[in-house]
Design an enzyme around this catalytic site. Structure first.
Site, PDB file in Angstrom:
ATOM      1  N   HIS A  69      -5.624 -24.217   3.774  1.00 24.80           N
ATOM      2  CA  HIS A  69      -6.590 -23.008   4.297  1.00 24.80           C
ATOM      3  C   HIS A  69      -7.606 -22.148   3.610  1.00 24.80           C
ATOM      4  O   HIS A  69      -8.748 -21.884   3.284  1.00 24.80           O
ATOM      5  CB  HIS A  69      -5.803 -22.221   5.399  1.00 24.80           C
ATOM      6  CG  HIS A  69      -6.206 -21.172   6.450  1.00 24.80           C
ATOM      7  ND1 HIS A  69      -7.235 -21.972   7.403  1.00 24.80           N
ATOM      8  CD2 HIS A  69      -6.371 -19.877   6.116  1.00 24.80           C
ATOM      9  CE1 HIS A  69      -8.119 -20.720   8.563  1.00 24.80           C
ATOM     10  NE2 HIS A  69      -7.850 -19.353   7.128  1.00 24.80           N
ATOM     11  N   HIS A 125     -11.028 -21.115  14.186  1.00 24.16           N
ATOM     12  CA  HIS A 125      -9.626 -20.400  14.647  1.00 24.16           C
ATOM     13  C   HIS A 125      -9.079 -21.615  16.229  1.00 24.16           C
ATOM     14  O   HIS A 125      -8.070 -21.173  16.791  1.00 24.16           O
ATOM     15  CB  HIS A 125      -9.389 -19.459  15.395  1.00 24.16           C
ATOM     16  CG  HIS A 125      -8.252 -18.558  15.205  1.00 24.16           C
ATOM     17  ND1 HIS A 125      -7.448 -17.780  15.709  1.00 24.16           N
ATOM     18  CD2 HIS A 125      -7.972 -18.178  13.952  1.00 24.16           C
ATOM     19  CE1 HIS A 125      -7.211 -16.641  14.606  1.00 24.16           C
ATOM     20  NE2 HIS A 125      -7.022 -17.350  13.393  1.00 24.16           N
TER      21      HIS A 125
END
Lengths: 227, 930
Positions: free
Chosen positions: B97, B146
């Site tokens: 990430h 998200h």
């Protein structure tokens, strides 16, 4: 002389800029008021704008009601100064006991934003004298806790005294009792309204120009009012 | 809530830079002395000296997501084993990430292939790209994912997704002014979708509404491939004066490092490494503690405080805290300046006093910003924070680079113990980079050979009519009001267009009318069939959606949602999509300014469809010129001419029709011709400026039929359409209506503008075809020789789906049946369109109180009403051509009556009467079977 209309900013106020713009479009001078300052800076009227003052923590409007500026607003309202509470401002006026009843969670439990038809029922107030009795206007509504409730006696009194200022027409967006969208105090200078007239003041950004009437009303009222 | 900063106390031991710091009473840090001495494990803290003296101690690096070779690298960089805190920091900064370790080698193309742009003030690598739109003003925008948190905890996952992207925008020096939310869920009727969707929608709304940001668009897409991995992407737009652009660099040794905003808690620990960089398996719900919890009120205060700091020029550098929290903010600010940093970790205001240093460093608590402030301005900064009621605490200072000229080191102490001593660049820039193996998925050839063009198609008018009604009611094509009315689209008073328009349009400058248009689009099915073309198609659609408003597209952001990069098939899809997007941007001449990659969107072995979501931003010199998607009412029975721009081919593979009708996914997606898209955009901008267009609507999923229905229903204006000759016979009218060929737009042109408009089409080289006229009084969509469907019937089919699936939107005390809602949706234009006869009808239609359904306080009655409303809504349509549903209903909506009377008075003149019996065409080619 141009009327000076105060717009209060609480922490979490969101439509304060929009309310100031609406005041300007109606031809008055907007004056920004700060929640932490017990001072109205000599304004002729006050708008409590929409938003989530103090995060709506505890209960909508419950903390804002204790803001230093509100002491002055309550005093001034008692002395006849026009006060308009929009959405969160309506909630604050109820918490401050300037208006009866309360705004609770929408009955369908969702936030709802839509263009809403209202019928103006009381045109004697400081904020609605520019409308015709029974006039239908198109104003955006957007709230999560806009369901107006009061005990039956209060509701009956509001009806009997002509203090229901506006009702939802063509569908009640939040379950408000008796379709109530706006009410006023006995003197007619304090009005609380759940929909957002400040979002209907420009053809480019609003569904209509019907919101301007609320702000021109107060100018008319101020001209007629004794100094 | 009245929040106040921690009391600012004088700390006699500290150097002047820390004098304002909110010191922890127990800690009176003697600046350097204590550091070297604390070597034991006495208070449970793993210190640097201890790490140096216990090289053999086993560390749980694998559990934190680090590989053997990555762990070895850390030891090599540090010359010892990392401390517990350092290990936590490396594990999150080197996670997929944060480090983009699998994607980096591909993402370089965005820079390499990017067309030169003199508008770009900040690009990839910054918190968000910044684009100049006038001499004084710039905008910044970015879309981010998200996804993982939103599956685990839908409300908070989605809410903090909005919060995170808003802080990215804020960190650039901009005031956030709008948000959008591309959302993807599993099958609409799957039980878990009923858990995820309402939570996500409420979370997006709950956070954005409370922040005072209008939600101006997005997507809601359903596909079983997202069942275990919903995609929650969020886009934010911000605006700033050009000179207010902020940097993240922690420059100036001696400057104070200030943490501002919410207190730090245990929420979100390991969010990026545990959640976002791993595949879901059984038991994922146990990861709920890894999801952050949002407080939009705090963020609103943070926004106002930051903007005031910017305007007073009180900050040297600023960085938001998002994924990887303090670790990321400290290392990135120091690394980008080449400086070091000295941080007293115990000064961080904590929500839970028992937190350990590695937890503080890893916490992803929301609503925090890291500021770098000159010492003499610290007091003013703290004062501003106090005014807005947010905590601000000096937690450290910027230190000089090493004497040998090497970048400075990040040294963090915890109650006098040195727990971190690292080169910040090693976490930010020196993370692992992988050229992961790639292989075209083995099933792709077979998949592409299984073309939807060979499926049985409707070939008679009745089936076609039924198909239109079924398609517009299908979950992906149906009306999304159930979702979008949970979002505030009015706040800030600058929303010129919002959903369901093709783009959101925001006025930026009230004086000049300067504004921007924004659209986000993606199509996972197209990308599954061909990721290279799929990415280009997503880009083309977003570009076209911006262009139809009359705006000129200038910049791109992307959110690349994929499965596990460790699967060579997924990696190939990713590489192809990036290549497609980079090539596409080069062809269109607009740069990618920033974006986000989300891998590991898979549960077990099943990855989602590759889903590149592309956002395009365009500029409108004057938003008053914008063109909207709905046909406009005309007084006195006048009508506009309807043109179809672009070419229609037989392209059904990957289409919504193939999926809805046959649950089929196969073949190759529609061709994409970006040169044509560019011509189209040029034409639309010119035509909008001179007022040739009364409406313009993009054609995409669901083809022409979908766009026609949407344009009709927007303001309740019907249309009469003639099928062009070459689409006559057998299933060709179906192809005309449902093909998903790219590069097409449906426009309506006011009378008197046709000649000039078609000439302009010629100038721009855009094929055009006159296909019909609007019919403001007909109250129906008619396709000549095929079918005629009343607008009421269309509306009922189009709007009923989501309420039926997710329910709960009718207030119990509602005073009218559900259908009346529809009337309310479009009242302005309707009132405008009223003919004299209509106005007589109106008052009775709205006088709903007189129906006996007046509000009541008795719950039993309320419930009955709600049930009635639902039944009315879902009741099957029994009459078709001439809807007469009022008989069976207590309160006929006014629209129905109006339509009926109009129909009786004017029994739908055939298209020929409007003078379009022989469809004219530009240089449109014959449709080809592909």
């Amino acid at each position: 002389m141009t009327a000076r209309i105060g717009v209060v900013t609480f922490p979490g106020s969101l439509d304060d800029g929009d309310a100031a713009r609406a005041v300007r479009i109606a031809g008055a001078e907007p004056v920004r008021l700060w929640h932490g300052e017990p001072e109205l800076h000599g304004v002729d009227a006050v708008v409590l704008p929409g938003g989530f003052s103090y995060g709506d923590y505890l209960r909508c409007g419950a903390i804002a009601r204790f803001a230093p500026v509100m002491e002055k607003v309550v005093d001034a309202a008692g002395a006849g100064m026009p006060v308009l509470g929009i959405c969160n401002g309506f909630q604050i006026l109820c918490e401050a006991h300037l208006l009866p009843g309360a705004l609770t969670r929408n009955q369908h439990l969702h936030f709802r934003n839509r263009d809403q038809i209202l019928r103006i029922e009381a045109t004697g107030t400081a904020w609605t004298n520019a409308f015709q009795p029974g006039q239908e206007v198109l104003i955006p509504v957007k709230n999560g806790e806009g369901c107006y409730v009061a005990d039956p006696a209060t509701l009956d009194a509001l009806e009997a005294e002509g203090r229901v200022v506006a009702r939802y027409v063509g569908g009640n967006p939040n379950g408000s009792q008796r379709d109530i969208a706006a009410i006023t105090n006995q003197a007619g200078n304090v009005v609380g309204i759940m929909p957002h007239p400040e979002h209907a003041v420009e053809a480019l950004t609003g569904p209509s120009l019907d919101g301007i009437g609320f702000f021109t009303s107060v100018l008319k009222h101020l001209v007629g009012a004794p100094a | 809530m009245t929040t106040h900063p921690d009391p600012v106390r004088e700390d006699p031991e500290a150097v002047p830079a820390q004098s304002q710091a909110a010191a922890v009473p127990s800690a009176a840090p003697a600046r350097h002395a204590a550091v070297a001495e604390a070597t034991d494990w006495a208070d449970g803290t793993d210190t640097v000296p201890r790490a140096a003296s216990t090289p053999e101690e086993l560390q749980p690096y694998a559990e934190l997501g680090l590989r053997d070779d990555e762990y070895d690298r850390i030891r090599q960089i540090l010359g010892r084993r990392p401390t517990q805190s350092e290990l936590a920091m490396y594990s999150i900064m080197w996670s997929e990430h944060c480090s983009y370790k699998s994607s980096k080698v591909h993402l370089r193309q965005f820079g390499e292939k990017a067309p030169p742009s003199d508008r770009l003030l900040a690009g990839i690598g910054e918190n968000a790209g910044v684009v100049r739109i006038s001499d004084e003003l710039a905008v910044t925008f970015k879309v981010e994912s998200h996804n993982h948190p939103s599956f685990v905890e839908p409300y908070q996952g989605a809410a903090t997704g909005v919060g995170g992207i808003v802080r990215d925008i804020l960190a650039m020096g901009a005031r956030p002014v709008a948000v959008m939310d591309p959302l993807r869920f599993g099958a609409a009727d799957h039980p878990d979708t009923a858990r995820v969707l309402p939570g996500v929608v409420a979370g997006v709304g709950g956070y954005g509404n409370c922040l005072g940001l209008p939600n101006i668009g997005g997507e809601v897409v359903f596909d079983p491939c997202y069942q275990g991995n919903p995609l929650v992407n969020a886009l934010c737009l911000g605006v700033l004066p050009v000179e207010r652009l902020q940097k993240k660099d922690a420059t100036g040794p001696g400057n104070v490092v200030v943490l501002m905003g919410a207190k730090t808690g245990r929420d979100g620990i390991g969010g990026v490494s545990v959640l976002a960089s791993a595949t879901f398996t059984e038991g994922s719900e146990k990861r709920r503690p890894s999801v952050q919890v949002g407080d939009p009120f705090m963020e609103k205060l943070l926004i106002e405080a930051c903007l005031e700091l910017y305007d007073a020029e009180l900050v040297v550098g600023i960085q938001d805290l998002g994924g990887a929290g303090l670790t990321c903010a400290l290392t990135e600010t120091a690394a980008s300046a080449g400086t070091g940093m000295r941080v007293w970790l115990e000064r961080v205001p904590l929500r839970e006093p028992s937190m350990e240093p590695h937890e503080i460093l890893a916490s992803e608590s929301q609503e925090r910003m890291l500021l770098v402030v000159a010492p003499e301005k610290l007091e003013a900064v703290l004062k501003t924070a106090e005014k807005w009621g947010v905590w601000a605490t000096a937690i450290g200072e910027v230190t000089a680079p090493e004497p040998d000229g090497a970048p400075g080191r990040l040294r963090i102490t915890w109650r006098d113990h040195l727990v971190v001593d690292v080169p910040p660049g090693s976490l930010v820039d020196d993370g692992p980079v992988y050229a992961r193996p790639m292989r075209e998925p083995a099933d792709l050839i077979l998949l592409q050979a299984d073309r939807a063009e060979t499926l049985p198609r409707p070939n008679d008018p009745d089936t076609l009519r039924e198909t239109v009604l079924r398609m517009i009611a299908s979950p992906n094509l149906c009306d999304k009001t159930w979702v979008t009315e949970q979002y505030d689209r009015y706040v800030l008073g600058n929303t010129v267009l919002a959903q369901p328009e093709d783009s959101g349009v925001i006025r930026i400058d009230e004086r000049t009318g300067l504004g921007v248009a924004l659209s986000v689009d993606g199509n996972g099915r197209y990308a599954r069939l061909d990721p290279y073309q799929g990415a280009k198609l997503a880009l083309a659609e977003a570009y076209r959606n911006v262009a139809v408003t009359g705006a000129t597209p200038i910049a791109v952001t992307d959110c690349l949602n994929f499965g596990s990069p460790e699967d060579p098939g997924v990696m190939w899809q990713f590489a192809e999509a990036v290549r497609g997007l980079a090539d596409g941007c080069a062809e269109l001449g607009i740069p990618v300014t920033g974006g986000n990659v989300s891998f590991y969107n898979q549960t077990g072995a099943a990855a989602i469809h590759p889903t590149p979501v592309v956002g395009v931003l365009g500029v409108l010199d004057n938003v008053a010129d914008r063109v909207a998607s709905g046909f406009v009412p005309r007084p006195g029975g006048d009508h506009d001419q309807i043109f179809l721009l672009g070419e229609t081919h037989v392209e059904l593979s990957g289409s919504e029709w193939a999926w809805v009708t046959h649950q089929h996914l196969g073949g190759v997606p529609p061709q994409v011709d970006l040169a044509r898209e560019k011509q189209l955009a040029g034409l639309l901008a010119d035509a909008a400026r001179v007022g040739h267009l009364s409406s313009a609507h993009d054609l995409s999923d669901g083809g022409l039929a979908q766009s026609l229905v949407e344009s009709c229903l927007r303001h309740g204006v019907g249309a009469r359409i003639a099928v062009p000759e070459r689409f006559e016979g057998t299933s060709m009218p179906f192809v005309f209506l449902f093909s998903e060929s790219a590069g097409r737009v449906l426009v309506s042109v006011p009378r008197g503008h046709e000649k000039a408009f078609t000439a302009l089409c010629g100038e721009h080289g855009v094929p055009w075809e006159l296909i019909g006229v609007t019919d403001p009084t007909g109250g129906a969509l008619e396709v000549h020789g095929q079918f005629r469907i009343g607008l009421d019937e269309l509306r009922e089919a189009h709007t009923g789906t989501l309420p039926a699936l997710f329910g709960g939107v009718q207030p119990f005390e509602v005073t009218a049946p559900a259908e009346v809602e529809d009337v309310v949706d479009v009242p302005t234009t309707d009132l405008d369109a009223d003919s004299p006869t209509d106005s007589a009808v109106e008052p009775t239609g709205f006088a709903v109180e007189s129906t006996g359904l007046a509000p009541t306080d008795e719950p039993a009655t309320d419930d009955e009403q709600a049930v009635d409303g639902e039944q009315a809504e879902s009741a099957p349509e029994t009459t078709e051509q001439t809807p007469d549903r009022s008989a069976g209903r207590a309160v006929p909506p006014v629209r129905t009556e109006r339509v009926e009377s109009a129909e009786t008075a004017d029994p739908a003149p055939p298209v020929s009467s409007a003078g379009v019996e022989a469809p004219q065409q530009g240089d449109t080619e014959q449709p080809d079977e592909r």
